[in-house]
Scaffold this motif. Structure first.
Motif, PDB file in Angstrom:
ATOM      1  N   ARG A   1      14.460 -11.635 -11.916  1.00 23.32           N
ATOM      2  CA  ARG A   1      15.241 -11.964 -12.748  1.00 23.32           C
ATOM      3  C   ARG A   1      15.188 -11.668 -14.199  1.00 23.32           C
ATOM      4  N   GLY A   2      14.134 -10.877 -14.480  1.00 21.68           N
ATOM      5  CA  GLY A   2      14.001 -10.423 -15.660  1.00 21.68           C
ATOM      6  C   GLY A   2      13.073 -11.233 -16.777  1.00 21.68           C
ATOM      7  N   TYR A   3      12.388 -12.387 -16.212  1.00 22.66           N
ATOM      8  CA  TYR A   3      11.533 -13.221 -16.950  1.00 22.66           C
ATOM      9  C   TYR A   3       9.896 -13.020 -16.441  1.00 22.66           C
TER      10      TYR A   3
ATOM     11  N   PRO B   1       3.381 -12.241 -12.911  1.00 23.72           N
ATOM     12  CA  PRO B   1       4.736 -12.956 -12.651  1.00 23.72           C
ATOM     13  C   PRO B   1       4.888 -13.024 -11.275  1.00 23.72           C
TER      14      PRO B   1
ATOM     15  N   CYS C   1      10.217 -20.156  -5.829  1.00 19.05           N
ATOM     16  CA  CYS C   1       9.357 -19.249  -6.332  1.00 19.05           C
ATOM     17  C   CYS C   1       8.668 -18.435  -5.275  1.00 19.05           C
TER      18      CYS C   1
ATOM     19  N   ARG D   1      13.878 -24.457 -13.394  1.00 21.15           N
ATOM     20  CA  ARG D   1      15.224 -24.098 -12.913  1.00 21.15           C
ATOM     21  C   ARG D   1      15.393 -24.677 -11.595  1.00 21.15           C
TER      22      ARG D   1
ATOM     23  N   ASN E   1       8.739 -21.397 -14.803  1.00 22.36           N
ATOM     24  CA  ASN E   1      10.231 -20.854 -15.038  1.00 22.36           C
ATOM     25  C   ASN E   1      10.840 -21.479 -13.448  1.00 22.36           C
ATOM     26  N   CYS E   2      10.446 -21.133 -12.518  1.00 24.63           N
ATOM     27  CA  CYS E   2      11.168 -21.579 -11.417  1.00 24.63           C
ATOM     28  C   CYS E   2      11.061 -23.004 -11.342  1.00 24.63           C
TER      29      CYS E   2
ATOM     30  N   SER F   1       7.890 -11.548 -18.543  1.00 33.33           N
ATOM     31  CA  SER F   1       6.707 -11.849 -19.756  1.00 33.33           C
ATOM     32  C   SER F   1       6.612 -13.354 -19.901  1.00 33.33           C
ATOM     33  N   SER F   2       7.676 -14.089 -19.474  1.00 28.59           N
ATOM     34  CA  SER F   2       7.141 -15.651 -19.705  1.00 28.59           C
ATOM     35  C   SER F   2       6.845 -16.279 -18.439  1.00 28.59           C
ATOM     36  N   CYS F   3       6.540 -15.604 -17.414  1.00 24.09           N
ATOM     37  CA  CYS F   3       6.217 -16.307 -16.156  1.00 24.09           C
ATOM     38  C   CYS F   3       4.538 -16.918 -16.142  1.00 24.09           C
TER      39      CYS F   3
ATOM     40  N   CYS G   1      10.510 -14.320 -10.811  1.00 21.79           N
ATOM     41  CA  CYS G   1      10.660 -13.878 -12.291  1.00 21.79           C
ATOM     42  C   CYS G   1      10.892 -12.412 -12.378  1.00 21.79           C
TER      43      CYS G   1
END
Length: 638
Positions: free
Chosen positions: A35-37, A28, A20, A16, A12-13, A39-41, A32
């Motif tokens: 930032r509320g991510y 996570p 990180c 973007r 993710n980081c 679950s996908s980290c 993440c």
């Protein structure tokens, strides 16, 4: 050759291009999380070196997912192909085209195939509908749905409600058992025949189980019991001892309102404890339908709850005709009754809100049978004779048609074509004739009191629709226009409503229907009085009966004033009409102290509209749909 360097930032980081922050390189990361991510980290380093991330186990998992995906695609494709002819209209389409299809198109459009399926009951006695697509795929869809969980993560406001059954806290909200029995008796004498959603013998059997062991019944049934109590309280007379024993407010009207609201709140608490948003059954829908009915009679907002109930009913298969489900005859009729009641409530609510939704609820579910509950249990067939004695289902079936008629009247543009108005007027007359044949072709006193009350309530509603239909043409009607009969039609409809209103308010036989007098009955009387005052101000009242009509108006205004402390509708209507009634009778004739020669009004006709100009604006300018219920009416006192 050296291996490719593995990134130290999470994916993710890295994508973007932000920093990180992590101390362990385990998902996570802190960034993440913030930032509320979370679950996908994931870290590519972790994927590469975690032994659990590769090998035969992972290949097996991927293969299983691929198989499930293929099954899902196949089932979805089959269902969509079958439903292609029954999809809801596109929101981009014209609302007028959606609501009024051309008759030729209706004939040419083939009838869509009826949906079928089966009901799956969980160990907790909750139900869900599993559709089939005609390819014997019900087992596959059932497996894909899986079992209903005890708690859904999608509804955090229900997660605190994990009761395994009926709690003492909920039972303590019930009145003592003798008072429950008395209120239950009122419900089945007054409200069950009026809004016949329940199968009475089934309810009574469950209630006997409740008396033997209150904790053995389901939460949805306890909610249903609370709703019946909330309705029954509104039918109690002011001097009924139950109000003094159960209530704590100083006046009977306040006691009725507070007790009814208390029991409605208790019903909702039972449903929440049952996690009704994602665990439901037929009893859940029955409770919600009656709860919406109770809220409507209290002039409360119920639109959002109605939408929820509609979708729960769909989830348990009420939108599918029970003949295509694995249910017995009694449950089949209970399902049809719930679906018909929901369609009625949705139609009238949507109409009152100006038809916000661009479609009606259409489904191929047969209407309930016009048959008594005891005959239904004995597998008898309905009596198709139009002059047969009415049953407890008769009123709801007539009201179902009338709500659709109200919808069509409110869809008329202004000014409307005479042919369309005439067609709707003919439909109203046909409904009135069928009501007369069913209820009053014989001496009406031969009927049970609740059937007599139903006849007068139906008559008031059909005449109210007559006023709504002909209202726009009163001021322009003359012998040279197509609407020359509109003033006469309105005069007859309004006087009929007021005569029935006076009878329901004063006859001891209808003492249990004072709640109707306080609500819709008073609102229809208010509209009728306003209509007659407009006709009087225009000089359009019949000369020979004008004095009698205005005396009827005064008596009905007296009723509104007398019941104002108990009813907010009566209070608002009286605030507008009392000053006008006093001008109709400036000598104080309303006190009943005048002799018979003084009983005719002395006010000049033209004085009414000049002294109260807002009366004409209230009558002509308020949209048709806002004259359907008092909750949506823009009350303005003079």
């Amino acid at each position: 050759m050296s291996s490719k360097r593995i990134p130290i930032s999470c994916e993710n980081c890295r994508q973007r291009k932000i920093r990180c922050i992590t101390s362990s390189y385990q998902a996570p990361c802190d960034t993440c999380l913030r930032r509320g991510y979370a679950s996908s980290c994931r870290f590519r380093r972790q994927d590469s070196y975690d032994p659990r991330g590769s090998g035969p186990e992972k290949l097996v998992d991927v293969s299983a997912l691929e198989d499930l995906l293929r099954q899902n695609i196949a089932v979805t494709s089959a269902l969509l192909s079958k439903r292609s002819e029954t999809r809801l209209p596109s929101p981009d389409s014209s609302p007028g085209a959606l609501l009024h299809l051309d008759a030729v198109e209706r004939r040419e459009t083939p009838e869509p195939a009826r949906q079928s399926g089966r009901l799956v009951t969980t160990p907790s006695d909750h139900v869900r509908f599993v559709p089939t697509n005609g390819s014997e795929d019900a087992d596959l869809i059932d497996a894909m749905h899986g079992s209903t969980p005890d708690c859904s993560t999608g509804f955090p406001f229900f997660e605190l409600s994990r009761l395994s059954g009926v709690s003492e806290e909920l039972l303590d909200m019930l009145p003592p058992l003798p008072q429950v029995e008395e209120l239950k008796s009122v419900f089945f004498q007054v409200f069950s025949p009026l809004f016949h959603v329940l199968h009475d013998p089934t309810f009574h059997a469950r209630y006997e189980e409740f008396k033997q062991d209150p904790r053995s019944v389901s939460l949805s049934f306890l909610a249903l019991l609370f709703v019946t109590l909330s309705l029954s309280v509104t039918a109690l007379d002011d001097d009924n001892p139950l109000l003094r024993n159960l209530g704590r407010d100083p006046s009977p009207g306040e006691n009725i309102r507070s007790l009814s609201a208390k029991y409605r709140g208790a019903a909702m608490r039972c449903l929440v404890a049952d996690n009704f948003m994602f665990r439901h059954n037929l009893c859940t829908v029955q409770s919600l339908v009656l709860l919406i009915y109770a809220i409507n009679h209290a002039q409360g907002p119920a639109w959002s709850l109605l939408g929820t109930t509609l979708h729960i009913a769909v989830a348990i298969g009420c939108a599918v005709d029970p003949s295509r489900l694995n249910v017995g005859r009694v449950e089949a009729e209970e399902r049809r009754r719930c679906w018909a009641a929901l369609q009625m409530l949705y139609t009238i609510q949507n109409t009152c809100l100006g038809n916000l939704m661009p479609f009606r609820i259409n489904s191929q579910v047969d209407l309930p049978a016009d048959i008594e509950d005891d005959d239904l249990s004995l597998d008898q067939c309905p009596n198709d004779d139009p002059s047969a004695f009415p049953t407890k289902m008769t009123y709801l079936l007539y009201k179902f048609r009338l709500y659709n008629l109200a919808f069509d009247i409110c869809q008329l543009s202004s000014p409307a074509e005479h042919a369309k108005v005439s067609a709707l007027d003919t439909r109203i007359v046909n409904e009135q004739q069928s009501h007369f044949v069913r209820f009053a072709a014989r001496p009406i006193t031969d009927l049970d009191p609740y059937h007599q009350a139903h006849y007068y309530i139906l008559a008031n509603y059909t005449n109210h629709l007559t006023l709504l239909l002909h209202r726009p043409y009163i001021s322009t009607a003359n012998f040279s226009t197509p609407f020359s009969q509109s003033p006469e039609r309105c005069e007859h409809a309004a006087t009929t409503i007021l005569s029935n209103f006076e009878r329901l308010a004063s006859d001891p036989l209808f003492q249990s229907y004072r709640w109707y007098v306080d609500g819709l009955g008073s609102f229809y009387a208010f509209f009728s009085i306003t209509t007659l005052l407009i006709l009087h101000g225009n000089g359009q009242l019949d000369i020979q009966s004008g004095s009698l009509i205005l005396n009827l108006v005064r008596r009905c205004v007296d009723i509104l004033m007398h019941r104002a402390p108990r009813s907010s509708v009566c209070s608002k209507a009286a605030a507008i009409l009392e000053p006008i009634a006093q001008r109709l009778d400036p000598l104080g004739l309303r006190t009943g102290q005048a002799n018979a020669e003084q009983m005719s009004p002395v006010i000049e006709e033209e004085t009414i509209l000049s002294a109260f100009p807002e009366l004409g604006g209230l009558f002509f300018d308020v949209p048709c749909e806002q004259w359907l219920t008092p909750a949506g009416f823009p009350w303005v006192a003079s």
